[in-house]
Design a protein around this motif. Structure first.
Motif, PDB file in Angstrom:
ATOM      1  N   PRO A 159      20.350 -42.785  67.385  1.00  0.00           N
ATOM      2  CA  PRO A 159      21.270 -43.094  68.490  1.00  0.00           C
ATOM      3  C   PRO A 159      20.847 -42.510  69.831  1.00  0.00           C
ATOM      4  CG  PRO A 159      22.234 -41.478  66.979  1.00  0.00           C
ATOM      5  CD  PRO A 159      21.010 -42.001  66.321  1.00  0.00           C
ATOM      6  N   ALA A 160      20.228 -41.316  69.831  1.00  0.00           N
ATOM      7  CA  ALA A 160      19.843 -40.706  71.107  1.00  0.00           C
ATOM      8  C   ALA A 160      18.779 -41.533  71.814  1.00  0.00           C
ATOM      9  CB  ALA A 160      19.341 -39.283  70.869  1.00  0.00           C
ATOM     10  N   VAL A 161      17.767 -41.980  71.065  1.00  0.00           N
ATOM     11  CA  VAL A 161      16.704 -42.793  71.658  1.00  0.00           C
ATOM     12  C   VAL A 161      17.258 -44.130  72.119  1.00  0.00           C
ATOM     13  CG1 VAL A 161      14.521 -43.990  71.187  1.00  0.00           C
ATOM     14  CG2 VAL A 161      14.879 -41.663  70.349  1.00  0.00           C
ATOM     15  N   ARG A 162      18.157 -44.721  71.328  1.00  0.00           N
ATOM     16  CA  ARG A 162      18.759 -45.998  71.717  1.00  0.00           C
ATOM     17  C   ARG A 162      19.578 -45.860  72.994  1.00  0.00           C
ATOM     18  NH1 ARG A 162      20.096 -46.463  66.281  1.00  0.00           N
ATOM     19  NH2 ARG A 162      22.298 -46.151  66.748  1.00  0.00           N
ATOM     20  N   ARG A 163      20.343 -44.778  73.088  1.00  0.00           N
ATOM     21  CA  ARG A 163      21.152 -44.586  74.298  1.00  0.00           C
ATOM     22  C   ARG A 163      20.267 -44.388  75.525  1.00  0.00           C
ATOM     23  NH1 ARG A 163      24.628 -41.593  70.749  1.00  0.00           N
ATOM     24  NH2 ARG A 163      23.552 -39.658  71.308  1.00  0.00           N
ATOM     25  N   LEU A 164      19.225 -43.598  75.389  1.00  0.00           N
ATOM     26  CA  LEU A 164      18.308 -43.397  76.513  1.00  0.00           C
ATOM     27  C   LEU A 164      17.676 -44.714  76.941  1.00  0.00           C
ATOM     28  CD1 LEU A 164      16.480 -40.096  75.466  1.00  0.00           C
ATOM     29  CD2 LEU A 164      17.888 -40.423  77.511  1.00  0.00           C
ATOM     30  N   ALA A 165      17.231 -45.487  75.957  1.00  0.00           N
ATOM     31  CA  ALA A 165      16.579 -46.758  76.273  1.00  0.00           C
ATOM     32  C   ALA A 165      17.558 -47.737  76.894  1.00  0.00           C
ATOM     33  CB  ALA A 165      15.957 -47.349  75.009  1.00  0.00           C
ATOM     34  N   GLY A 166      18.772 -47.806  76.334  1.00  0.00           N
ATOM     35  CA  GLY A 166      19.764 -48.724  76.878  1.00  0.00           C
ATOM     36  C   GLY A 166      20.167 -48.374  78.306  1.00  0.00           C
ATOM     37  N   GLY A 167      20.382 -47.086  78.555  1.00  0.00           N
ATOM     38  CA  GLY A 167      20.754 -46.672  79.903  1.00  0.00           C
ATOM     39  C   GLY A 167      19.644 -46.908  80.903  1.00  0.00           C
ATOM     40  N   ALA A 168      18.399 -46.589  80.516  1.00  0.00           N
ATOM     41  CA  ALA A 168      17.265 -46.790  81.416  1.00  0.00           C
ATOM     42  C   ALA A 168      17.041 -48.273  81.690  1.00  0.00           C
ATOM     43  CB  ALA A 168      16.005 -46.168  80.816  1.00  0.00           C
ATOM     44  N   ALA A 169      17.149 -49.102  80.654  1.00  0.00           N
ATOM     45  CA  ALA A 169      16.948 -50.540  80.845  1.00  0.00           C
ATOM     46  C   ALA A 169      18.034 -51.128  81.743  1.00  0.00           C
ATOM     47  CB  ALA A 169      16.946 -51.251  79.495  1.00  0.00           C
ATOM     48  N   THR A 170      19.255 -50.655  81.595  1.00  0.00           N
ATOM     49  CA  THR A 170      20.368 -51.151  82.422  1.00  0.00           C
ATOM     50  C   THR A 170      20.110 -50.886  83.900  1.00  0.00           C
ATOM     51  OG1 THR A 170      21.938 -50.811  80.612  1.00  0.00           O
ATOM     52  CG2 THR A 170      22.844 -50.953  82.848  1.00  0.00           C
ATOM     53  N   LEU A 171      19.487 -49.750  84.202  1.00  0.00           N
ATOM     54  CA  LEU A 171      19.166 -49.431  85.592  1.00  0.00           C
ATOM     55  C   LEU A 171      17.883 -50.100  86.051  1.00  0.00           C
ATOM     56  CD1 LEU A 171      19.962 -45.594  85.564  1.00  0.00           C
ATOM     57  CD2 LEU A 171      21.350 -47.421  86.575  1.00  0.00           C
ATOM     58  N   ALA A 172      16.893 -50.190  85.154  1.00  0.00           N
ATOM     59  CA  ALA A 172      15.572 -50.672  85.546  1.00  0.00           C
ATOM     60  C   ALA A 172      15.538 -52.175  85.797  1.00  0.00           C
ATOM     61  CB  ALA A 172      14.547 -50.301  84.478  1.00  0.00           C
ATOM     62  N   LEU A 173      16.237 -52.945  84.987  1.00  0.00           N
ATOM     63  CA  LEU A 173      16.165 -54.404  85.122  1.00  0.00           C
ATOM     64  C   LEU A 173      16.604 -54.888  86.508  1.00  0.00           C
ATOM     65  CD1 LEU A 173      17.320 -55.489  81.557  1.00  0.00           C
ATOM     66  CD2 LEU A 173      15.063 -55.856  82.580  1.00  0.00           C
ATOM     67  N   PRO A 174      17.766 -54.474  87.021  1.00  0.00           N
ATOM     68  CA  PRO A 174      18.122 -54.925  88.378  1.00  0.00           C
ATOM     69  C   PRO A 174      17.202 -54.356  89.452  1.00  0.00           C
ATOM     70  CG  PRO A 174      19.753 -53.364  87.529  1.00  0.00           C
ATOM     71  CD  PRO A 174      18.867 -53.719  86.391  1.00  0.00           C
ATOM     72  N   LEU A 175      16.684 -53.141  89.259  1.00  0.00           N
ATOM     73  CA  LEU A 175      15.744 -52.583  90.228  1.00  0.00           C
ATOM     74  C   LEU A 175      14.459 -53.407  90.286  1.00  0.00           C
ATOM     75  CD1 LEU A 175      16.077 -48.718  89.677  1.00  0.00           C
ATOM     76  CD2 LEU A 175      16.672 -50.002  91.743  1.00  0.00           C
ATOM     77  N   CYS A 176      13.956 -53.800  89.110  1.00  0.00           N
ATOM     78  CA  CYS A 176      12.737 -54.621  89.066  1.00  0.00           C
ATOM     79  C   CYS A 176      12.971 -55.975  89.728  1.00  0.00           C
ATOM     80  CB  CYS A 176      12.281 -54.814  87.623  1.00  0.00           C
ATOM     81  SG  CYS A 176      11.591 -53.338  86.863  1.00  0.00           S
ATOM     82  N   ALA A 177      14.127 -56.571  89.467  1.00  0.00           N
ATOM     83  CA  ALA A 177      14.447 -57.845  90.103  1.00  0.00           C
ATOM     84  C   ALA A 177      14.536 -57.688  91.616  1.00  0.00           C
ATOM     85  CB  ALA A 177      15.768 -58.388  89.552  1.00  0.00           C
ATOM     86  N   ALA A 178      15.112 -56.575  92.067  1.00  0.00           N
ATOM     87  CA  ALA A 178      15.261 -56.340  93.501  1.00  0.00           C
ATOM     88  C   ALA A 178      13.912 -56.127  94.173  1.00  0.00           C
ATOM     89  CB  ALA A 178      16.164 -55.128  93.735  1.00  0.00           C
ATOM     90  N   VAL A 179      13.014 -55.359  93.547  1.00  0.00           N
ATOM     91  CA  VAL A 179      11.718 -55.114  94.180  1.00  0.00           C
ATOM     92  C   VAL A 179      10.875 -56.387  94.193  1.00  0.00           C
ATOM     93  CG1 VAL A 179      10.400 -54.359  92.143  1.00  0.00           C
ATOM     94  CG2 VAL A 179       9.849 -53.420  94.376  1.00  0.00           C
ATOM     95  N   GLY A 180      10.973 -57.204  93.135  1.00  0.00           N
ATOM     96  CA  GLY A 180      10.239 -58.465  93.136  1.00  0.00           C
ATOM     97  C   GLY A 180      10.719 -59.393  94.235  1.00  0.00           C
ATOM     98  N   LEU A 181      12.036 -59.486  94.411  1.00  0.00           N
ATOM     99  CA  LEU A 181      12.597 -60.322  95.464  1.00  0.00           C
ATOM    100  C   LEU A 181      12.229 -59.783  96.842  1.00  0.00           C
ATOM    101  CD1 LEU A 181      14.423 -62.719  96.155  1.00  0.00           C
ATOM    102  CD2 LEU A 181      16.374 -61.147  96.074  1.00  0.00           C
ATOM    103  N   ALA A 182      12.278 -58.455  96.988  1.00  0.00           N
ATOM    104  CA  ALA A 182      11.958 -57.851  98.284  1.00  0.00           C
ATOM    105  C   ALA A 182      10.497 -58.084  98.663  1.00  0.00           C
ATOM    106  CB  ALA A 182      12.261 -56.353  98.256  1.00  0.00           C
ATOM    107  N   MET A 183       9.590 -58.025  97.686  1.00  0.00           N
ATOM    108  CA  MET A 183       8.169 -58.264  97.978  1.00  0.00           C
ATOM    109  C   MET A 183       7.945 -59.701  98.424  1.00  0.00           C
ATOM    110  SD  MET A 183       6.332 -56.122  94.907  1.00  0.00           S
ATOM    111  CE  MET A 183       4.671 -56.569  95.433  1.00  0.00           C
ATOM    112  N   LEU A 184       8.714 -60.637  97.887  1.00  0.00           N
ATOM    113  CA  LEU A 184       8.561 -62.039  98.265  1.00  0.00           C
ATOM    114  C   LEU A 184       9.226 -62.366  99.593  1.00  0.00           C
ATOM    115  CD1 LEU A 184       9.169 -63.781  94.810  1.00  0.00           C
ATOM    116  CD2 LEU A 184       6.983 -63.533  96.016  1.00  0.00           C
TER     117      LEU A 184
END
Length: 231
Positions: A159-184
């Motif tokens: 559960p600890a690894v899953r929670r870390l991964a889930g929380g990080a992915a929740t933050l990272a996915l919109p950040l990645c989308a934002a940086v890709g859009l900003a670069m374009l």
């Protein structure tokens, strides 16, 4: 004649494999920390320490800390491979595969340096090396983020690894989308610089925290117990 292992017990090879995974996790944590420090030092002392520049600009030819930057990137690539090796058996195969892809892509981005300013389309004219470096960097980031998603839904990691991964992915996915859009849309600038640094910091902290959790996971006793209980 050796007595066969009884159901529910842990054999010596399984114990050795568990120890090897925890050693790999400890090494991954150390490589992550060392790599992050090296890259940070190179970026702060690089040609453009302000937030307008890409992190990769610290590794361009002629930079006084280019070697430090490349060493840091290679250390982070090694950390991803070690983290993949530290995952427990039974984990969804996509997770270690994605971490391995991230490691290889990171190593390529460190080996192939970009030109001054690390120009990327559509606003700047790029060289072949710029495109290879930029593509490898994007692939490495994407692989790590998707590895987070894979671990978040893998039941065998705990559960600890899953929670870390889930929380990080929740933050990272919109950040990645934002940086890709900003670069374009706007290209190189403060917005892209800040977003890129946030993504890299998040990925580094996730890798360090996950490796630490795996390294400190309780080992298995030969009897199959990890709590030192009585027989």
């Amino acid at each position: 004649m050796a007595e066969p292992a009884r159901p529910g017990t842990t054999t010596a090879p399984a114990v050795r494999a568990d120890i090897a995974r925890r050693v790999a996790a400890s090494a991954a944590a150390g490589c992550t920390l060392a790599g992050a420090v090296a890259v940070t030092v190179a970026v702060l002392a690089g040609p453009d320490p302000a937030l307008t520049g890409y992190v990769s600009e610290a590794g361009i030819a002629g930079s006084g800390h280019a070697a430090t930057y490349r060493i840091g990137i290679l250390a982070l690539a090694g950390a991803l491979l070690l983290l993949a090796a530290a995952l427990p058996t039974g984990v969804w195969a996509a997770a270690p595969a994605l971490l391995a892809v991230g490691a290889v892509s990171s190593a390529v981005s460190g080996a192939v340096t970009c030109s001054a300013g690390c120009p990327l389309p559509p606003f700047e004219r790029s060289t072949a090396a710029d495109l290879v470096h930029g593509g490898a960097s994007i692939a490495a980031t994407a692989a790590v983020v998707f590895a987070m998603v894979a671990l978040a839904v893998s039941g065998s990691v705990g559960p600890a690894v899953r929670r870390l991964a889930g929380g990080a992915a929740t933050l990272a996915l919109p950040l990645c989308a934002a940086v890709g859009l900003a670069m374009l849309v706007v290209g190189r600038g403060d917005l892209v610089g800040v977003l890129e640094r946030l993504i890299l910091a998040l990925a580094t902290l996730w890798g360090l925290a996950t490796a630490t959790v795996l390294a400190l996971a309780p080992g298995r006793a030969p009897s199959g117990r990890s709590d030192g209980g009585r027989m």
